[in-house]
Design a protein around this motif. Sequence first.
Motif, PDB file in Angstrom:
ATOM      1  N   LYS A 149      -2.945   5.436  -1.847  1.00  0.00           N
ATOM      2  CA  LYS A 149      -3.439   4.413  -2.772  1.00  0.00           C
ATOM      3  C   LYS A 149      -4.033   3.238  -2.005  1.00  0.00           C
ATOM      4  O   LYS A 149      -3.760   3.055  -0.822  1.00  0.00           O
ATOM      5  CB  LYS A 149      -2.328   3.940  -3.689  1.00  0.00           C
ATOM      6  CG  LYS A 149      -1.789   5.016  -4.626  1.00  0.00           C
ATOM      7  CD  LYS A 149      -0.810   4.430  -5.629  1.00  0.00           C
ATOM      8  CE  LYS A 149      -0.331   5.477  -6.607  1.00  0.00           C
ATOM      9  NZ  LYS A 149       0.621   4.910  -7.613  1.00  0.00           N
ATOM     10  N   GLU A 150      -4.817   2.440  -2.702  1.00  0.00           N
ATOM     11  CA  GLU A 150      -5.389   1.243  -2.102  1.00  0.00           C
ATOM     12  C   GLU A 150      -4.339   0.137  -2.023  1.00  0.00           C
ATOM     13  O   GLU A 150      -3.375   0.111  -2.784  1.00  0.00           O
ATOM     14  CB  GLU A 150      -6.583   0.767  -2.928  1.00  0.00           C
ATOM     15  CG  GLU A 150      -7.772   1.715  -2.896  1.00  0.00           C
ATOM     16  CD  GLU A 150      -8.990   1.114  -3.574  1.00  0.00           C
ATOM     17  OE1 GLU A 150     -10.059   1.744  -3.518  1.00  0.00           O
ATOM     18  OE2 GLU A 150      -8.881   0.017  -4.149  1.00  0.00           O
ATOM     19  N   ARG A 151      -4.557  -0.779  -1.086  1.00  0.00           N
ATOM     20  CA  ARG A 151      -3.691  -1.936  -0.976  1.00  0.00           C
ATOM     21  C   ARG A 151      -3.858  -2.811  -2.212  1.00  0.00           C
ATOM     22  O   ARG A 151      -4.982  -3.062  -2.653  1.00  0.00           O
ATOM     23  CB  ARG A 151      -4.038  -2.721   0.283  1.00  0.00           C
ATOM     24  CG  ARG A 151      -3.055  -3.798   0.641  1.00  0.00           C
ATOM     25  CD  ARG A 151      -3.400  -4.415   1.989  1.00  0.00           C
ATOM     26  NE  ARG A 151      -3.371  -3.412   3.051  1.00  0.00           N
ATOM     27  CZ  ARG A 151      -3.635  -3.676   4.321  1.00  0.00           C
ATOM     28  NH1 ARG A 151      -3.966  -4.900   4.691  1.00  0.00           N
ATOM     29  NH2 ARG A 151      -3.598  -2.734   5.230  1.00  0.00           N
ATOM     30  N   GLU A 152      -2.741  -3.286  -2.760  1.00  0.00           N
ATOM     31  CA  GLU A 152      -2.791  -4.102  -3.971  1.00  0.00           C
ATOM     32  C   GLU A 152      -2.010  -5.388  -3.757  1.00  0.00           C
ATOM     33  O   GLU A 152      -0.966  -5.400  -3.111  1.00  0.00           O
ATOM     34  CB  GLU A 152      -2.211  -3.337  -5.174  1.00  0.00           C
ATOM     35  CG  GLU A 152      -0.762  -2.934  -5.019  1.00  0.00           C
ATOM     36  CD  GLU A 152      -0.128  -2.433  -6.313  1.00  0.00           C
ATOM     37  OE1 GLU A 152      -0.670  -2.708  -7.402  1.00  0.00           O
ATOM     38  OE2 GLU A 152       0.932  -1.778  -6.223  1.00  0.00           O
TER      39      GLU A 152
ATOM     40  N   TRP B 221      -4.264  -9.004   9.033  1.00  0.00           N
ATOM     41  CA  TRP B 221      -3.107  -8.333   8.458  1.00  0.00           C
ATOM     42  C   TRP B 221      -2.054  -8.149   9.537  1.00  0.00           C
ATOM     43  O   TRP B 221      -2.374  -7.864  10.689  1.00  0.00           O
ATOM     44  CB  TRP B 221      -3.493  -6.978   7.886  1.00  0.00           C
ATOM     45  CG  TRP B 221      -4.381  -7.052   6.700  1.00  0.00           C
ATOM     46  CD1 TRP B 221      -5.725  -6.808   6.649  1.00  0.00           C
ATOM     47  CD2 TRP B 221      -4.006  -7.421   5.358  1.00  0.00           C
ATOM     48  NE1 TRP B 221      -6.200  -6.990   5.381  1.00  0.00           N
ATOM     49  CE2 TRP B 221      -5.171  -7.364   4.560  1.00  0.00           C
ATOM     50  CE3 TRP B 221      -2.803  -7.784   4.753  1.00  0.00           C
ATOM     51  CZ2 TRP B 221      -5.171  -7.658   3.194  1.00  0.00           C
ATOM     52  CZ3 TRP B 221      -2.793  -8.083   3.395  1.00  0.00           C
ATOM     53  CH2 TRP B 221      -3.960  -8.012   2.633  1.00  0.00           C
TER      54      TRP B 221
ATOM     55  N   GLN C 115       0.849  -1.185   0.000  1.00  0.00           N
ATOM     56  CA  GLN C 115       0.000   0.000   0.000  1.00  0.00           C
ATOM     57  C   GLN C 115       0.882   1.230   0.000  1.00  0.00           C
ATOM     58  O   GLN C 115       1.617   1.484   0.966  1.00  0.00           O
ATOM     59  CB  GLN C 115      -0.946   0.006   1.196  1.00  0.00           C
ATOM     60  CG  GLN C 115      -1.957   1.124   1.161  1.00  0.00           C
ATOM     61  CD  GLN C 115      -3.082   0.936   2.168  1.00  0.00           C
ATOM     62  OE1 GLN C 115      -2.957   0.200   3.135  1.00  0.00           O
ATOM     63  NE2 GLN C 115      -4.199   1.600   1.933  1.00  0.00           N
TER      64      GLN C 115
END
Length: 120
Positions: free
Chosen positions: A43-46, A110, A39
């Motif tokens: 931005k979004e986690r990818e 997580w 992340q």
Amino acid sequence: QLQLVESGGGLVQPGGSLRLSCVVSGFTLDQIGAGWFRQAPGKEREGITCMSVSDGSTYYADSVKGRFTISGDNAKNTIYLQMDSLKTEDTAVYYCAALTGCPGTNFGPWGQGTQVTVSS
């Protein structure tokens, strides 16, 4: 209880390398898929890569293909992410995850993540 603990992040110059580690407890690697996500700020986690020990499958996002390598050590119940030819756009917090397969869905908590900063 499933727990994942990442380590190995740091500051590296563009073109450099880092190896991230993720110690898994509560499951063995042959029971789960495993993946790395990241992340970046704003931005979004990818998801960028995953592996499945049970069937040997792997996946790499185009953004890291040819530069990053995921691997696992069953004896240490640890997942690794070897990152080579790092770019500034690789700067992010990196997380490992237990997945239902590769590809698959994250089914566990997580971890705290590990910061990777690529900068000159």
